[in-house]
Design an enzyme around this catalytic site. Structure first.
Site, mmCIF file in Angstrom:
data_model
loop_
_atom_site.group_PDB
_atom_site.id
_atom_site.type_symbol
_atom_site.label_atom_id
_atom_site.label_comp_id
_atom_site.label_asym_id
_atom_site.label_seq_id
_atom_site.Cartn_x
_atom_site.Cartn_y
_atom_site.Cartn_z
ATOM 1 N N GLY A 153 7.268 1.160 5.078
ATOM 2 C CA GLY A 153 6.062 1.984 5.051
ATOM 3 C C GLY A 153 5.094 1.584 3.953
ATOM 4 O O GLY A 153 4.119 2.290 3.676
ATOM 5 N N SER B 101 1.541 -6.066 7.482
ATOM 6 C CA SER B 101 0.082 -5.966 7.625
ATOM 7 C C SER B 101 -0.618 -6.674 6.463
ATOM 8 O O SER B 101 -1.634 -7.349 6.646
ATOM 9 C CB SER B 101 -0.355 -4.505 7.618
ATOM 10 O OG SER B 101 0.403 -3.763 8.525
ATOM 11 N N LYS C 190 0.850 -1.204 0.000
ATOM 12 C CA LYS C 190 0.000 0.000 0.000
ATOM 13 C C LYS C 190 0.872 1.234 0.000
ATOM 14 O O LYS C 190 2.049 1.197 0.391
ATOM 15 C CB LYS C 190 -0.935 0.022 1.209
ATOM 16 C CG LYS C 190 -0.260 0.008 2.595
ATOM 17 C CD LYS C 190 0.167 1.347 3.179
ATOM 18 C CE LYS C 190 0.759 1.194 4.578
ATOM 19 N NZ LYS C 190 1.538 2.340 5.057
ATOM 20 N N ASP D 148 -2.819 -1.195 10.209
ATOM 21 C CA ASP D 148 -3.027 -1.198 8.756
ATOM 22 C C ASP D 148 -3.673 -2.475 8.237
ATOM 23 O O ASP D 148 -3.969 -2.564 7.043
ATOM 24 C CB ASP D 148 -1.680 -1.020 8.032
ATOM 25 C CG ASP D 148 -1.155 0.398 8.128
ATOM 26 O OD1 ASP D 148 -1.912 1.295 8.520
ATOM 27 O OD2 ASP D 148 0.024 0.603 7.797
ATOM 28 N N GLY E 144 3.655 -1.437 4.103
ATOM 29 C CA GLY E 144 2.669 -2.301 4.747
ATOM 30 C C GLY E 144 2.842 -3.792 4.562
ATOM 31 O O GLY E 144 1.881 -4.549 4.722
ATOM 32 N N GLY F 78 9.780 -2.642 6.996
ATOM 33 C CA GLY F 78 10.003 -1.308 7.562
ATOM 34 C C GLY F 78 10.066 -0.245 6.489
ATOM 35 O O GLY F 78 10.680 0.799 6.666
HETATM 36 C C1 LIG Z 1 1.620 5.066 9.901
HETATM 37 C C2 LIG Z 1 0.956 3.930 9.167
HETATM 38 O O1 LIG Z 1 1.880 3.189 8.403
HETATM 39 C C3 LIG Z 1 -0.068 4.510 8.200
HETATM 40 O O2 LIG Z 1 -0.437 3.566 7.247
HETATM 41 C C4 LIG Z 1 0.289 3.016 10.130
HETATM 42 O O3 LIG Z 1 -0.718 3.648 10.875
HETATM 43 C C5 LIG Z 1 1.245 2.261 11.015
HETATM 44 O O4 LIG Z 1 0.679 1.017 11.184
HETATM 45 P P1 LIG Z 1 1.470 -0.241 11.750
HETATM 46 O O5 LIG Z 1 2.847 -0.313 11.196
HETATM 47 O O6 LIG Z 1 0.535 -1.404 11.572
HETATM 48 O O7 LIG Z 1 1.590 0.197 13.213
HETATM 49 P P2 LIG Z 1 1.360 -0.590 14.555
HETATM 50 O O8 LIG Z 1 2.140 -1.850 14.534
HETATM 51 O O9 LIG Z 1 -0.107 -0.638 14.845
HETATM 52 O O10 LIG Z 1 2.064 0.464 15.554
HETATM 53 C C6 LIG Z 1 3.448 0.635 15.661
HETATM 54 C C7 LIG Z 1 3.726 1.797 16.615
HETATM 55 O O11 LIG Z 1 3.480 3.053 15.957
HETATM 56 C C8 LIG Z 1 2.817 3.975 16.806
HETATM 57 N N1 LIG Z 1 1.526 4.341 16.209
HETATM 58 C C9 LIG Z 1 0.987 3.609 15.202
HETATM 59 C C10 LIG Z 1 -0.206 3.966 14.621
HETATM 60 C C11 LIG Z 1 -0.844 5.140 15.086
HETATM 61 N N2 LIG Z 1 -1.995 5.543 14.577
HETATM 62 N N3 LIG Z 1 -0.287 5.866 16.087
HETATM 63 C C12 LIG Z 1 0.894 5.494 16.659
HETATM 64 O O12 LIG Z 1 1.376 6.172 17.537
HETATM 65 C C13 LIG Z 1 2.686 3.289 18.146
HETATM 66 O O13 LIG Z 1 3.790 3.680 18.914
HETATM 67 C C14 LIG Z 1 2.819 1.824 17.822
HETATM 68 O O14 LIG Z 1 3.381 1.102 18.866
HETATM 69 N N1 LIG Z 2 5.273 -11.170 7.619
HETATM 70 C C1 LIG Z 2 5.980 -10.080 7.938
HETATM 71 N N2 LIG Z 2 6.442 -9.283 6.963
HETATM 72 C C2 LIG Z 2 7.141 -8.174 7.262
HETATM 73 N N3 LIG Z 2 7.472 -7.794 8.505
HETATM 74 C C3 LIG Z 2 7.051 -8.553 9.520
HETATM 75 C C4 LIG Z 2 6.293 -9.729 9.275
HETATM 76 N N4 LIG Z 2 6.015 -10.279 10.458
HETATM 77 C C5 LIG Z 2 6.573 -9.496 11.393
HETATM 78 N N5 LIG Z 2 7.201 -8.461 10.850
HETATM 79 C C6 LIG Z 2 7.889 -7.377 11.606
HETATM 80 O O1 LIG Z 2 7.169 -6.148 11.396
HETATM 81 C C7 LIG Z 2 8.061 -5.050 11.115
HETATM 82 C C8 LIG Z 2 7.346 -4.054 10.190
HETATM 83 O O2 LIG Z 2 7.194 -4.651 8.959
HETATM 84 P P1 LIG Z 2 6.338 -4.057 7.777
HETATM 85 O O3 LIG Z 2 6.850 -4.632 6.505
HETATM 86 O O4 LIG Z 2 4.878 -4.233 8.017
HETATM 87 O O5 LIG Z 2 6.704 -2.518 7.899
HETATM 88 P P2 LIG Z 2 6.173 -1.315 7.152
HETATM 89 O O6 LIG Z 2 6.235 -1.566 5.674
HETATM 90 O O7 LIG Z 2 6.890 -0.132 7.688
HETATM 91 O O8 LIG Z 2 4.647 -1.276 7.551
HETATM 92 P P3 LIG Z 2 3.707 -0.080 7.882
HETATM 93 O O9 LIG Z 2 3.538 0.734 6.668
HETATM 94 O O10 LIG Z 2 2.454 -0.843 8.233
HETATM 95 O O11 LIG Z 2 4.342 0.651 9.019
HETATM 96 C C9 LIG Z 2 9.275 -5.717 10.481
HETATM 97 O O12 LIG Z 2 10.430 -4.978 10.725
HETATM 98 C C10 LIG Z 2 9.321 -7.090 11.147
HETATM 99 O O13 LIG Z 2 10.110 -7.044 12.327
#
Ligand SMILES: C[C@](O)(CO)[C@H](O)COP(=O)(O)OP(=O)(O)OC[C@H]1O[C@@H](n2ccc(N)nc2=O)[C@H](O)[C@@H]1O
Ligand SMILES: Nc1ncnc2c1ncn2[C@@H]1O[C@H](COP(=O)(O)OP(=O)(O)OP(=O)(O)O)[C@@H](O)[C@H]1O
Length: 283
Positions: A100, A105, A13, A138, A102, A98
């Site tokens: 962004g 999720s 996403k 997400d 998703g 990591g």
């Molecule tokens: C910023 C976005 O990527 C937008 O799509 C998401 O809202 C983040 O979603 P995500 O990675 O699934 O985040 P989560 O695993 O739920 O939260 C990770 C950490 O980010 C912070 N967090 C996240 C979402 C939110 N609305 N407020 C927060 O402050 C919290 O400290 C939380 O512990």
């Molecule tokens: N199946 C998985 N795929 C990716 N990361 C995972 C998974 N399971 C656990 N994780 C953990 O979740 C953390 C965040 O991964 P993710 O790929 O969702 O990050 P992101 O792209 O930044 O997501 P978001 O946009 O939701 O913040 C990773 O660093 C990893 O430690």
């Protein structure tokens, strides 16, 4: 005979805009964001087993088996549905972690929808999205599978229909911790709420960008380089940076220039997730 194996996509996403309105008592942030999917992502393969065991066969560097969102999603669904079947899972992982976009999720949502199908649970999207929210903010949008304007911490979703351009997505080789960005004292947390839909033009900013760009020179560099060709934006809390183009040819041209020094890819924006298109084709 029921289907016993299934291969499903797990798309990325983008956050086309992201405004932070405030911080709740529990530390989570009130957001307004616009989600769109990419026709680009991981692929998960599921095979039903009858002994109740949940096993992910693909190793993830730095993520223990039981902490993987795929395994967590499968276990939660098994527990809440009372299903006695198990599952073998493999993943072809191409989405950066990591970044962004998703990946984690999306993998969780693909697992919930895939197992709902294979285990023949008959759960509707509302129930799957509510369970998904307990795995990450997400997950619900990936469960529902439509581009959406999100409010609350990202769980209040209303369908949206933004343009579907071709995107160049740059992947700076740094992993940004979402929690770290949300706890930065310099983060702007007082954007006024948008009250009309679709989101009016001029609201495409991401409030996380100044903080992420300040902390990560690699992200700054990607924004500067892509910004020479189009409006360069940050997705989620980064690290990925993206920009839209009217055609694949134009996106490919810019990508070819930039990926000489940076990692990146080209993908089409999509308002209906490729996961849902595949699931529809199975019915
Ligand atoms: C910023 C976005 O990527 C937008 O799509 C998401 O809202 C983040 O979603 P995500 O990675 O699934 O985040 P989560 O695993 O739920 O939260 C990770 C950490 O980010 C912070 N967090 C996240 C979402 C939110 N609305 N407020 C927060 O402050 C919290 O400290 C939380 O512990
Ligand atoms: N199946 C998985 N795929 C990716 N990361 C995972 C998974 N399971 C656990 N994780 C953990 O979740 C953390 C965040 O991964 P993710 O790929 O969702 O990050 P992101 O792209 O930044 O997501 P978001 O946009 O939701 O913040 C990773 O660093 C990893 O430690």
């Amino acid at each position: 005979m029921s289907v016993q194996t299934l291969t499903l996509p797990s798309p990325a996403k983008l956050n086309l805009m992201l405004h932070i309105l405030g911080r709740r008592e529990d530390g989570y942030h009130e957001l307004q964001t616009l989600f769109q999917f990419l026709d680009y992502g991981d692929e998960l393969t599921f095979a039903v087993r009858d002994d109740g065991v949940i096993k992910l066969h693909t190793d993830f560097e730095g993520v223990p088996h039981d902490s993987n969102l795929i395994v967590k999603a499968a276990k939660k669904l098994q527990e809440h549905s009372g299903c006695t079947l198990g599952i073998d899972i493999w993943i072809d992982k191409i989405l950066p972690m990591g970044g962004g976009i998703g990946g984690g999720s999306s993998n969780a949502a693909t697992t919930l929808l895939g197992l709902n199908h294979l285990w023949q649970l008959g759960w509707d999207d509302d129930r799957l999205a509510a369970l998904g929210l307990t795995l990450g903010a997400d997950v619900p949008v990936f469960v529902r599978g439509h581009a959406a304007f999100a409010e609350g911490v990202g769980e209040k979703l209303s369908p949206e229909y933004p343009e579907e351009p071709w995107y160049v997505v740059l992947v700076p080789q740094v992993s940004v911790s979402t929690a770290e960005i949300f706890s930065d004292p310099l983060l702007t947390r007082n954007s006024p709420p948008i009250k009309v839909r679709p989101v009016p033009k001029g609201n495409s900013r991401n409030d996380c960008l100044p903080v992420v760009a300040r902390r990560y020179p690699e992200v700054r560099n990607a924004l500067n380089l892509l910004g020479k060709f189009t409006e360069a934006k940050l997705t989620g809390t980064g690290s990925c940076v993206f920009g839209g183009f009217p055609s694949k040819a134009e996106a490919d041209k810019v990508s070819a220039l930039l990926t000489e020094t940076l990692t990146g890819f080209v993908a089409k924006g999509s308002n209906v997730s490729m996961l849902h298109r595949k699931l529809q084709s199975l019915l």
